[in-house]
Design an enzyme around this catalytic site. Sequence first.
Site, PDB file in Angstrom:
ATOM      1  N   ARG A 100     -49.811  54.883 -20.911  1.00 37.78           N
ATOM      2  CA  ARG A 100     -50.685  55.200 -19.772  1.00 37.78           C
ATOM      3  C   ARG A 100     -50.371  56.626 -19.361  1.00 37.78           C
ATOM      4  NH1 ARG A 100     -52.149  51.677 -14.498  1.00 37.78           N
ATOM      5  NH2 ARG A 100     -53.459  50.798 -16.125  1.00 37.78           N
ATOM      6  N   HIS A 127     -60.383  53.644 -20.371  1.00 36.10           N
ATOM      7  CA  HIS A 127     -59.499  52.494 -20.137  1.00 36.10           C
ATOM      8  C   HIS A 127     -59.997  51.370 -21.057  1.00 36.10           C
ATOM      9  CE1 HIS A 127     -56.562  50.044 -18.372  1.00 36.10           C
ATOM     10  NE2 HIS A 127     -56.986  49.951 -17.131  1.00 36.10           N
ATOM     11  N   GLN A 130     -59.036  47.588 -20.618  1.00 36.41           N
ATOM     12  CA  GLN A 130     -59.722  46.981 -19.479  1.00 36.41           C
ATOM     13  C   GLN A 130     -61.123  46.530 -19.902  1.00 36.41           C
ATOM     14  OE1 GLN A 130     -58.605  46.580 -16.101  1.00 36.41           O
ATOM     15  NE2 GLN A 130     -60.411  45.274 -16.107  1.00 36.41           N
ATOM     16  N   ASP A 221     -65.218  50.393  -9.000  1.00 35.80           N
ATOM     17  CA  ASP A 221     -63.809  50.800  -9.138  1.00 35.80           C
ATOM     18  C   ASP A 221     -63.520  51.787  -8.006  1.00 35.80           C
ATOM     19  OD1 ASP A 221     -61.250  51.340 -10.091  1.00 35.80           O
ATOM     20  OD2 ASP A 221     -61.918  52.680 -11.693  1.00 35.80           O
ATOM     21  N   CYS A 261     -61.839  46.345 -11.740  1.00 29.17           N
ATOM     22  CA  CYS A 261     -60.660  46.317 -12.609  1.00 29.17           C
ATOM     23  C   CYS A 261     -59.381  46.073 -11.809  1.00 29.17           C
ATOM     24  CB  CYS A 261     -60.560  47.625 -13.380  1.00 29.17           C
ATOM     25  SG  CYS A 261     -60.539  49.077 -12.324  1.00 29.17           S
ATOM     26  N   ARG A 289     -57.043  40.223 -19.393  1.00 32.58           N
ATOM     27  CA  ARG A 289     -56.310  41.376 -19.936  1.00 32.58           C
ATOM     28  C   ARG A 289     -55.270  40.903 -20.955  1.00 32.58           C
ATOM     29  NH1 ARG A 289     -55.996  46.260 -17.280  1.00 32.58           N
ATOM     30  NH2 ARG A 289     -54.894  46.787 -19.192  1.00 32.58           N
TER      31      ARG A 289
HETATM   32  N1   CP Z   1     -56.711  47.310 -13.974  1.00 25.87           N
HETATM   33  C1   CP Z   1     -55.523  47.893 -14.230  1.00 25.87           C
HETATM   34  O1   CP Z   1     -55.354  48.637 -15.206  1.00 25.87           O
HETATM   35  O2   CP Z   1     -54.551  47.618 -13.320  1.00 25.87           O
HETATM   36  P1   CP Z   1     -53.114  48.301 -13.230  1.00 25.87           P
HETATM   37  O3   CP Z   1     -53.337  49.739 -12.828  1.00 25.87           O
HETATM   38  O4   CP Z   1     -52.361  47.526 -12.219  1.00 25.87           O
HETATM   39  O5   CP Z   1     -52.481  48.245 -14.586  1.00 25.87           O
HETATM   40  N1  NVA Z   2     -60.000  54.405 -12.192  1.00 25.56           N
HETATM   41  C1  NVA Z   2     -58.729  53.835 -11.793  1.00 25.56           C
HETATM   42  C2  NVA Z   2     -58.437  52.623 -12.598  1.00 25.56           C
HETATM   43  C3  NVA Z   2     -57.156  51.923 -12.262  1.00 25.56           C
HETATM   44  C4  NVA Z   2     -56.899  50.729 -13.120  1.00 25.56           C
HETATM   45  C5  NVA Z   2     -57.647  54.871 -11.961  1.00 25.56           C
HETATM   46  O1  NVA Z   2     -57.632  55.574 -12.980  1.00 25.56           O
HETATM   47  O2  NVA Z   2     -56.806  55.000 -11.067  1.00 25.56           O
END
Ligand code: CP
Ligand code: NVA
Length: 303
Positions: A100, A127, A130, A221, A261, A289
Amino acid sequence: MKKDYLSVLDLNKEETMALISRAIDLKKASYRGEELKGKTFALIFEKPSLRTRTTFEVAIHHLGGYPIYLAPGDIKLGVREPVKDVARNLDKWVEGIVARVFAHSTLEKLGKFAKIPVINALSDFEHPCQALADFMTIFEIAGTYKVNLSFIGDSNNVSNSLMLLSAMLGTNFTLAHPIGYEPDTKIVETAFELARKTGALIKITTDPLEAAKGADFIYTDVWTSMGQEAEREKRLKDFQGYQVNMELLSYASKDVKVMHCLPAHRGEEITDDVIESEHSVVFHQAENRMHTEKALFLKLFES
Ligand code: CP
Ligand code: NVA
């Protein structure tokens, strides 16, 4: 030849549909196996996470593998040493990298220099894991990918992956975003190209009501993604009118499902009563997930 999963485009339509159908079987069987026995995975996180970290760790555990979580402060990716060196160290010890990151280019570098598969656990651009869980959720609920999915809010990593996967799977996808928050041109071009083959209708508008009308699934989101905190005040103003609330839902199909998400900022992009309502499938998405990630590991690592 190792295979990365940095974008939803890294698996084609047939592979993606097979992965989701396998995930559904794994879920039904509460599957536990030994396919990853003796294999170790590095989980690099530059940002916080509840769902992604936990589901990846549990998925690896259920398949007999071993995850090593590397927190933001642990390796200081690209600061303590170059990303390409991190890649060429890790591939001597572990069988796969889940990362990440802030910049998508960091994932591309990891993918280029590591001789082992790299999985995108969220970047500023996509993502994909997701989106796999989201389409599994849609398929479980609707029994088909041929539905109307509308994303209302920010053109971000989550909407990018959803738009591409919609186009690939034949889902009609509408994005409603405020002026100044247009989706990435390359994502849109690729989506239109894919949609020509599958017949998916891809629409981009600035009108949230237009997106809500006739929607089977409404997705939203956060307005401020991780890494954009300095823009929060401006974004709060710019996104007024784009909240998913009960009034907006009244324009959609009667039994519209609401997706997010998570984490959600209740009172901003979505109201508490919507998340808590019978329309909400947000925890169904979160559950999926783990199953889609298990299926992804089996696809990338099963020999
Ligand atoms: N939806 C998602 O990726 O959640 P987290 O940021 O908690 O991993
Ligand atoms: N768009 C959000 C998604 C989190 C799972 C972010 O990148 O923070």
